[in-house]
Design an enzyme around this catalytic site. Structure first.
Site, mmCIF file in Angstrom:
data_model
loop_
_atom_site.group_PDB
_atom_site.id
_atom_site.type_symbol
_atom_site.label_atom_id
_atom_site.label_comp_id
_atom_site.label_asym_id
_atom_site.label_seq_id
_atom_site.Cartn_x
_atom_site.Cartn_y
_atom_site.Cartn_z
ATOM 1 N N GLU A 180 46.863 -81.823 -88.354
ATOM 2 C CA GLU A 180 46.193 -82.914 -89.054
ATOM 3 C C GLU A 180 46.085 -82.637 -90.552
ATOM 4 O O GLU A 180 46.204 -83.548 -91.381
ATOM 5 C CB GLU A 180 44.808 -83.158 -88.449
ATOM 6 C CG GLU A 180 44.826 -83.868 -87.113
ATOM 7 C CD GLU A 180 45.359 -83.006 -85.967
ATOM 8 O OE1 GLU A 180 45.888 -83.562 -84.980
ATOM 9 O OE2 GLU A 180 45.237 -81.759 -86.075
ATOM 10 N N HIS A 222 37.266 -86.537 -77.484
ATOM 11 C CA HIS A 222 38.120 -87.717 -77.613
ATOM 12 C C HIS A 222 37.325 -89.005 -77.825
ATOM 13 O O HIS A 222 37.871 -90.085 -77.672
ATOM 14 C CB HIS A 222 38.999 -87.888 -76.363
ATOM 15 C CG HIS A 222 39.973 -86.791 -76.144
ATOM 16 N ND1 HIS A 222 39.627 -85.598 -75.543
ATOM 17 C CD2 HIS A 222 41.285 -86.682 -76.455
ATOM 18 C CE1 HIS A 222 40.681 -84.808 -75.474
ATOM 19 N NE2 HIS A 222 41.702 -85.442 -76.029
#
Length: 335
Positions: free
Chosen positions: A57, A126
């Site tokens: 990321e 998540h």
């Protein structure tokens, strides 16, 4: 369209319209993304315009900052908002500050798309809602759509914007709205008024809220999934509430908020993120500062709990009809 289809359509239009637009992220090319938001785009626009990245990321966002400074308009996808933290330094120290520190010689016209919030029983890795972290950073814009129509128009506006934008997509709404009052899983968007998405290019200005319904008894401020929760409760209880869908948190349409609260005299804020230091705290402060002499009751907040996001108790964690309904009752009963 579903929200997924609307997002895909917005990306398709911008890839065709602007040769500087590129889409990048983990599994977004050949595979089309975990939620299929980029399905078919690589085959149509090529591997140099829509491409997969390593699982990094920090690297994804760092590359996007460089692309933006070079003159491109990157649209990086972070697979889940929970994964964005390794890229915070690039977003905060580089993307948000680039225009100012270079005296506008360089900009970072990048739109970071990421699914956020609950709805898939993904638990604490998540399902997080980190939007408040980014609203605190000067130089970043934060967008949260609640309908397919808005998702397309806001995404195109974000891509065309010359500043870095965090575009949070409520995964609970990807494939359909839901019965907000009973908290049932998603229905389909088919036939829903907000799923009517115009063909071609259109934009919705960043910083412009939407009045979902007008009312006189109280104002409900919400965004993303919680717009539908609030609407479901209001529909089921018959309360004459005005619902404001913020759509963008930064820039914030404070004029629309102020106008509504001054009219109703009561304000309820609903968001899915944890309560402490959530964006609702900023909204509460702004409403109190600007509308104090018009308030007939303290500002109320209904939010997620200050706990790690639970797997099996997801529907209890969500601000649901019981807690929202109780808050409405308290507000209406207050003198």
């Amino acid at each position: 369209m579903t929200m997924i289809e609307a997002i895909n359509d917005a990306l398709d239009i911008m890839l065709a319209r602007d040769p500087d637009v590129v889409v990048l992220g983990e599994d977004i090319g050949f595979f089309g993304g975990v939620f299929r938001a980029t399905a078919g785009l690589q085959a149509k626009h090529g591997r140099t315009r829509v491409f997969d990245t390593p699982i990094s990321e920090c690297g994804i966002i760092g590359v996007a900052v460089g692309m933006g400074a070079y003159g491109l308009r990157p649209v990086p996808e972070i697979q889940f908002a929970d994964y964005i933290y390794p890229g915070l330094d690039q977003l905060i120290s580089e993307a948000a500050r680039l225009r100012y520190r270079s005296a506008a010689e360089f900009i970072a016209p990048m739109t970071v798309r990421t699914p956020f919030g609950g709805g898939i029983f993904g638990g604490q890795t998540h399902s997080q809602s980190p939007e408040a972290l980014f609203t605190h950073v000067a130089g970043l814009k934060t967008v949260v759509p609640s309908t397919p129509h808005d998702a397309k128009g806001l995404l195109i506006a974000a891509i065309e914007d010359n500043d870095p934008v965090l575009f949070f997509e409520p995964k609970r709404l990807y494939n359909g709205p839901f019965d907000g009052y009973y908290d049932r899983p998603a229905k389909v968007w088919k036939g829903h008024a907000d799923a009517v998405v115009p063909d071609g290019h259109y934009t919705i200005p960043l910083g412009k809220a939407r009045t979902v319904r007008e009312g006189e008894a109280l104002t409900i401020l919400a965004y993303g999934t919680m717009v539908h929760v609030a609407a479901g409760v209001v529909e089921a209880t018959g309360v004459d509430a005005e619902i404001i869908d913020l759509r963008t948190l930064v820039p914030l349409d404070i004029e629309a908020i102020e106008q509504s609260v001054r009219k109703t005299g009561r304000c309820l804020i609903v968001h899915e993120a944890t309560r402490t230091s959530g964006f609702g705290a900023e909204l509460s402060a702004l409403v109190t500062e600007r509308c104090f002499y018009h308030l007939e009751a303290p500002v109320e907040r209904v939010t997620g709990f200050d706990t790690p996001y639970p797997h099996s108790l997801e529907w209890a964690y969500f601000p649901g009809p019981v807690r929202v309904g109780e808050a409405i009752e308290r507000l209406l009963a207050a003198d």
